[in-house]
Design an enzyme around this catalytic site. Structure first.
Site, PDB file in Angstrom:
ATOM      1  N   ASP A   1       2.329   2.490   2.511  1.00 17.50           N
ATOM      2  CA  ASP A   1       2.300   3.162   3.804  1.00 17.50           C
ATOM      3  C   ASP A   1       3.668   3.085   4.478  1.00 17.50           C
ATOM      4  O   ASP A   1       4.422   2.135   4.278  1.00 17.50           O
ATOM      5  CB  ASP A   1       1.232   2.546   4.716  1.00 17.50           C
ATOM      6  CG  ASP A   1      -0.164   2.914   4.252  1.00 17.50           C
ATOM      7  OD1 ASP A   1      -0.266   3.714   3.316  1.00 17.50           O
ATOM      8  OD2 ASP A   1      -1.122   2.400   4.822  1.00 17.50           O
TER       9      ASP A   1
ATOM     10  N   CYS B   1       0.825  -1.211   0.000  1.00 21.59           N
ATOM     11  CA  CYS B   1       0.000   0.000   0.000  1.00 21.59           C
ATOM     12  C   CYS B   1       0.854   1.253   0.000  1.00 21.59           C
ATOM     13  O   CYS B   1       0.315   2.353  -0.128  1.00 21.59           O
ATOM     14  CB  CYS B   1      -0.923  -0.001   1.215  1.00 21.59           C
ATOM     15  SG  CYS B   1      -0.023  -0.068   2.758  1.00 21.59           S
TER      16      CYS B   1
ATOM     17  N   CYS C   1      -2.190  -4.143   8.824  1.00 22.29           N
ATOM     18  CA  CYS C   1      -1.739  -2.787   9.162  1.00 22.29           C
ATOM     19  C   CYS C   1      -1.073  -2.762  10.538  1.00 22.29           C
ATOM     20  O   CYS C   1      -0.335  -1.836  10.850  1.00 22.29           O
ATOM     21  CB  CYS C   1      -2.905  -1.805   9.156  1.00 22.29           C
ATOM     22  SG  CYS C   1      -3.876  -1.862   7.657  1.00 22.29           S
TER      23      CYS C   1
ATOM     24  N   CYS D   1      -2.798   4.574   6.532  1.00 18.51           N
ATOM     25  CA  CYS D   1      -4.249   4.499   6.675  1.00 18.51           C
ATOM     26  C   CYS D   1      -4.646   4.742   8.133  1.00 18.51           C
ATOM     27  O   CYS D   1      -3.794   4.802   9.024  1.00 18.51           O
ATOM     28  CB  CYS D   1      -4.730   3.124   6.229  1.00 18.51           C
ATOM     29  SG  CYS D   1      -4.228   1.810   7.359  1.00 18.51           S
TER      30      CYS D   1
HETATM   31 FE1  FES Z   1      -1.387  -0.019   4.489  1.00 19.24          FE
HETATM   32 FE2  FES Z   1      -3.048   0.029   6.453  1.00 19.24          FE
HETATM   33  S1  FES Z   1      -3.532   0.085   4.362  1.00 19.24           S
HETATM   34  S2  FES Z   1      -0.926  -0.085   6.565  1.00 19.24           S
END
Ligand code: FES
Length: 148
Positions: free
Chosen positions: A39, A37, A106, A62
């Protein structure tokens, strides 16, 4: 605001995250990224008498990642470094009263960024060798995606 699948605790930490920010010249710094993602989570710690004295985080992630970061900083503050190293991804998710299945992943970033910050400190003080610290990045366990 009702959020299907999110516990009250997740929502509360998402709305009022603790220990957000940056520590200039930290004793330990950890950064982990999620390749699926994109992140990113950073954790900064200061250490006093072998304990996590202060801790801050910055997350480009997120809502679950924000709640996880907030919770992990609360869990680690005041603990000895050895105790903080024992905090697992599951412990963080459990403390948050669970995450929806597609967001479980996550919770990885929080504990991993914390551990990376502690190892960074241990390298600085010569307790472990730099080779003992492997790059942390997550493609999702068993190929799962994080659902965003
Ligand atoms: Fe990537 Fe939550 S969507 S850490």
């Amino acid at each position: 605001m009702a959020q299907i699948g999110y516990s009250k605790k997740v929502m509360e930490h998402f709305m009022n995250p603790r220990n957000v920010g940056v520590i200039e010249n930290p004793d330990g710094y950890g950064k982990v990224g999620n390749l699926v993602c994109g992140d990113l989570m950073e954790i900064f710690i200061t250490v006093k008498e072998d304990k996590v004295d202060d801790i801050k985080f910055r997350t480009f992630g997120c809502g679950s990642a924000i709640a996880v970061s907030s919770m992990v900083t609360e869990m680690a503050k005041g603990k000895t470094l050895d105790e903080a190293m024992l905090i697992t991804r599951k412990d963080v998710a459990d403390e948050l009263e669970g995450l929806p299945p597609q967001k479980m992943h996550c919770s990885n970033l929080g504990a991993d960024a914390l551990h990376a910050a502690i190892k960074n400190y241990w390298v600085k003080i010569g307790k472990i060798k730099p080779e003992e610290v492997k790059e942390e990045s997550h493609e999702g366990e068993e190929g799962e995606s994080c659902g965003t």
